[in-house]
Motif scaffolding. Structure first.
Motif, PDB file in Angstrom:
ATOM      1  N   ILE A  11       3.774  16.706   1.978  1.00 39.15           N
ATOM      2  CA  ILE A  11       3.218  17.432   0.839  1.00 39.15           C
ATOM      3  C   ILE A  11       2.162  16.585   0.130  1.00 39.15           C
ATOM      4  CG2 ILE A  11       3.770  18.223  -1.499  1.00 39.15           C
ATOM      5  CD1 ILE A  11       6.521  19.123  -0.328  1.00 39.15           C
ATOM      6  N   ALA A  12       2.466  15.303  -0.047  1.00 40.15           N
ATOM      7  CA  ALA A  12       1.560  14.411  -0.767  1.00 40.15           C
ATOM      8  C   ALA A  12       0.185  14.351  -0.116  1.00 40.15           C
ATOM      9  CB  ALA A  12       2.161  13.009  -0.837  1.00 40.15           C
ATOM     10  N   VAL A  97      -3.284  11.568 -11.209  1.00 38.91           N
ATOM     11  CA  VAL A  97      -2.309  12.611 -11.516  1.00 38.91           C
ATOM     12  C   VAL A  97      -1.126  12.423 -10.576  1.00 38.91           C
ATOM     13  CG1 VAL A  97      -4.024  14.232 -12.401  1.00 38.91           C
ATOM     14  CG2 VAL A  97      -3.479  14.243  -9.970  1.00 38.91           C
ATOM     15  N   GLY A  98      -0.121  13.293 -10.676  1.00 35.96           N
ATOM     16  CA  GLY A  98       1.049  13.068  -9.824  1.00 35.96           C
ATOM     17  C   GLY A  98       1.931  14.284  -9.644  1.00 35.96           C
ATOM     18  N   SER A  99       2.854  14.175  -8.695  1.00 35.94           N
ATOM     19  CA  SER A  99       3.906  15.166  -8.460  1.00 35.94           C
ATOM     20  C   SER A  99       5.256  14.494  -8.688  1.00 35.94           C
ATOM     21  CB  SER A  99       3.852  15.697  -7.025  1.00 35.94           C
ATOM     22  OG  SER A  99       2.621  16.316  -6.739  1.00 35.94           O
ATOM     23  N   ILE A 100       6.206  15.258  -9.255  1.00 34.38           N
ATOM     24  CA  ILE A 100       7.539  14.723  -9.557  1.00 34.38           C
ATOM     25  C   ILE A 100       8.590  15.620  -8.905  1.00 34.38           C
ATOM     26  CG2 ILE A 100       9.093  13.907 -11.368  1.00 34.38           C
ATOM     27  CD1 ILE A 100       6.688  14.214 -13.330  1.00 34.38           C
ATOM     28  N   TYR A 121      -1.494  10.318  -7.218  1.00 41.87           N
ATOM     29  CA  TYR A 121      -2.760  10.565  -6.524  1.00 41.87           C
ATOM     30  C   TYR A 121      -3.865   9.889  -7.332  1.00 41.87           C
ATOM     31  CZ  TYR A 121       0.288  14.349  -4.957  1.00 41.87           C
ATOM     32  OH  TYR A 121       1.354  15.075  -4.484  1.00 41.87           O
ATOM     33  N   GLY A 122      -4.363   8.783  -6.819  1.00 44.50           N
ATOM     34  CA  GLY A 122      -5.427   8.049  -7.483  1.00 44.50           C
ATOM     35  C   GLY A 122      -6.367   7.494  -6.440  1.00 44.50           C
ATOM     36  N   PRO A 123      -6.900   6.286  -6.649  1.00 49.85           N
ATOM     37  CA  PRO A 123      -7.706   5.672  -5.588  1.00 49.85           C
ATOM     38  C   PRO A 123      -6.939   5.577  -4.265  1.00 49.85           C
ATOM     39  CG  PRO A 123      -7.947   4.456  -7.629  1.00 49.85           C
ATOM     40  CD  PRO A 123      -6.848   5.451  -7.857  1.00 49.85           C
ATOM     41  N   ARG A 124      -5.598   5.436  -4.410  1.00 49.85           N
ATOM     42  CA  ARG A 124      -4.710   5.459  -3.246  1.00 49.85           C
ATOM     43  C   ARG A 124      -3.561   6.415  -3.538  1.00 49.85           C
ATOM     44  NH1 ARG A 124      -4.265  -1.068  -2.642  1.00 49.85           N
ATOM     45  NH2 ARG A 124      -3.468  -0.789  -4.754  1.00 49.85           N
ATOM     46  N   ILE A 125      -2.899   6.880  -2.486  1.00 53.27           N
ATOM     47  CA  ILE A 125      -1.706   7.709  -2.661  1.00 53.27           C
ATOM     48  C   ILE A 125      -0.496   6.782  -2.632  1.00 53.27           C
ATOM     49  CG2 ILE A 125      -0.422   9.709  -1.860  1.00 53.27           C
ATOM     50  CD1 ILE A 125      -2.813  10.433  -0.105  1.00 53.27           C
ATOM     51  N   GLU A 126       0.307   6.818  -3.688  1.00 60.52           N
ATOM     52  CA  GLU A 126       1.501   5.991  -3.744  1.00 60.52           C
ATOM     53  C   GLU A 126       2.719   6.873  -3.985  1.00 60.52           C
ATOM     54  OE1 GLU A 126       1.130   2.487  -6.136  1.00 60.52           O
ATOM     55  OE2 GLU A 126      -0.373   1.715  -4.732  1.00 60.52           O
ATOM     56  N   ARG A 140       2.967   3.166   0.113  1.00 59.12           N
ATOM     57  CA  ARG A 140       1.542   3.455  -0.046  1.00 59.12           C
ATOM     58  C   ARG A 140       1.022   4.085   1.239  1.00 59.12           C
ATOM     59  NH1 ARG A 140      -0.672  -1.602  -1.575  1.00 59.12           N
ATOM     60  NH2 ARG A 140       0.035  -1.051  -3.675  1.00 59.12           N
ATOM     61  N   ALA A 141       0.237   5.150   1.074  1.00 62.46           N
ATOM     62  CA  ALA A 141      -0.275   5.868   2.244  1.00 62.46           C
ATOM     63  C   ALA A 141      -1.528   5.191   2.794  1.00 62.46           C
ATOM     64  CB  ALA A 141      -0.594   7.312   1.875  1.00 62.46           C
ATOM     65  N   GLN A 142      -1.592   5.167   4.113  1.00 63.30           N
ATOM     66  CA  GLN A 142      -2.781   4.674   4.811  1.00 63.30           C
ATOM     67  C   GLN A 142      -2.956   5.504   6.074  1.00 63.30           C
ATOM     68  OE1 GLN A 142      -2.724   0.506   5.756  1.00 63.30           O
ATOM     69  NE2 GLN A 142      -4.854   0.470   6.400  1.00 63.30           N
ATOM     70  N   GLU A 143      -4.056   6.205   6.133  1.00 62.61           N
ATOM     71  CA  GLU A 143      -4.369   7.071   7.280  1.00 62.61           C
ATOM     72  C   GLU A 143      -3.247   8.055   7.561  1.00 62.61           C
ATOM     73  OE1 GLU A 143      -5.402   4.493  10.505  1.00 62.61           O
ATOM     74  OE2 GLU A 143      -7.300   3.881   9.576  1.00 62.61           O
ATOM     75  N   GLY A 144      -2.719   8.638   6.477  1.00 60.99           N
ATOM     76  CA  GLY A 144      -1.712   9.680   6.619  1.00 60.99           C
ATOM     77  C   GLY A 144      -0.288   9.201   6.801  1.00 60.99           C
ATOM     78  N   LEU A 145      -0.072   7.897   6.872  1.00 60.70           N
ATOM     79  CA  LEU A 145       1.267   7.350   7.040  1.00 60.70           C
ATOM     80  C   LEU A 145       1.636   6.517   5.821  1.00 60.70           C
ATOM     81  CD1 LEU A 145       1.065   6.175  10.767  1.00 60.70           C
ATOM     82  CD2 LEU A 145       2.110   8.280   9.888  1.00 60.70           C
ATOM     83  N   PHE A 146       2.918   6.575   5.434  1.00 60.68           N
ATOM     84  CA  PHE A 146       3.363   5.827   4.266  1.00 60.68           C
ATOM     85  C   PHE A 146       3.997   4.510   4.698  1.00 60.68           C
ATOM     86  CE2 PHE A 146       2.716   9.884   2.326  1.00 60.68           C
ATOM     87  CZ  PHE A 146       2.420   9.598   0.992  1.00 60.68           C
ATOM     88  N   ASN A 147       3.409   3.421   4.230  1.00 59.33           N
ATOM     89  CA  ASN A 147       3.903   2.085   4.534  1.00 59.33           C
ATOM     90  C   ASN A 147       4.763   1.573   3.378  1.00 59.33           C
ATOM     91  OD1 ASN A 147       2.366   1.887   6.986  1.00 59.33           O
ATOM     92  ND2 ASN A 147       0.556   1.543   5.720  1.00 59.33           N
TER      93      ASN A 147
END
Length: 283
Positions: A11-12, A97-100, A121-126, A140-147
């Motif tokens: 979703i993110a 902004v964000g989702s909860i 949702y900012g400079p990076r997706i966290e 933290r998301a990188q290329e669609g994957l969360f590390n």
């Protein structure tokens, strides 16, 4: 539960894409509280509902943008209460902004929350995820994957002060409390977005986010099921506290309606104890 967390990750990525590419203006509709909806609110709500429609362990959805409860799977185990895009009015000026998400098992009340998550949702997706098994987990998301970045723990005392609500409507003792923290050297950090402000306090080690009852909104503005209880759980798991104006744990709230609100304070132990003293509710 991991299926729910994986769905939130998917979703993110979709909501982040919508923020970056779609119309940021207002829609022709309003939400359950009578507030005008941005097109991004509507789109984010649609994306979340669509994603969970195929997750059979989710019995119900309750959205900040809709009235009532949406049943998805009769034999599901969990109810997901969510704010699809908190702070959405900040998107057009390019602020975070964000989702909860609050995940409940059984009756919708604080003690039945079993996990929570939020996305920035900012400079990076966290992404931050909290369960009863330990400290909140930071991704933290990188290329669609969360590390996975690491666990998050609050210090006993922080340096950040994020005071919400219109100042002219604060009561005198709340204003004194806020001013006293600034006199101690606390730094103002308030964007008007609950998610990024609370995220900053968590990652910077501590401080306080406050949204009191005010003369115009005595029961506070923030909604218990979607915003208050999920973040209360997150802060307690990180070693902090989350209380209302009477010093009661927010995790003890029992909403009588899905859109009930509450004054709320989230922070490190030092700041919350000072808050209780200022409000005259020290045990």
């Amino acid at each position: 539960m991991q299926t729910i967390f994986q769905t939130i990750k998917e979703i993110a990525i979709e909501i982040d894409h919508a923020i970056k590419t779609e119309d940021l203006g207002y829609s022709d509709s309003s939400n359950s509280s009578g507030e005008d909806q941005l097109k991004l609110d509507v789109k984010s709500d649609f994306l979340i509902e669509k994603a969970f429609a195929s997750v059979d362990i989710v019995k119900n959805l309750v959205s900040e943008e809709k009235e009532g409860v949406l049943e998805l799977h009769e034999n599901g185990k969990y109810t997901v209460c969510y704010d699809p895009l908190d702070g959405s009015s900040l998107a057009d000026v390019n602020l975070s902004v964000g989702s909860i998400f609050g995940i409940y098992e059984g009756e919708l009340k604080g003690e039945n929350l079993v996990a929570s998550a939020y996305v920035v949702y900012g400079p990076r997706i966290e992404l931050m995820i909290a369960t009863k098994e330990g400290k909140p987990l930071h991704y933290r998301a990188q290329e669609g994957l969360f590390n996975f970045i690491g666990e998050v723990t609050l210090n006993e005392k922080g340096k950040l002060n994020a005071p919400g609500g219109t100042q002219k409507n604060w009561c005198d003792y709340h204003k004194t409390f806020v001013d006293d923290l600034f006199a101690e050297g606390y730094r103002l950090r308030y964007s008007g977005g609950m998610v990024p402000d609370l995220h900053q306090i968590l990652l910077k080690g501590g401080g306080i986010f406050s949204y009191p009852g005010t003369s115009d909104v005595p029961n506070g503005k923030l909604r218990q099921l979607f915003e208050v209880i999920p973040f209360a759980f997150m802060y307690e798991q990180a070693g902090g506290q989350a209380v209302n104006n009477k010093g009661v744990r927010l995790m003890e709230l029992v909403p009588s309606h899905p859109h009930d609100t509450s004054p709320c304070f989230f922070g490190s132990n030092y700041e919350i104890e000072k808050l209780k003293e200022a409000y005259g509710v020290t045990a």
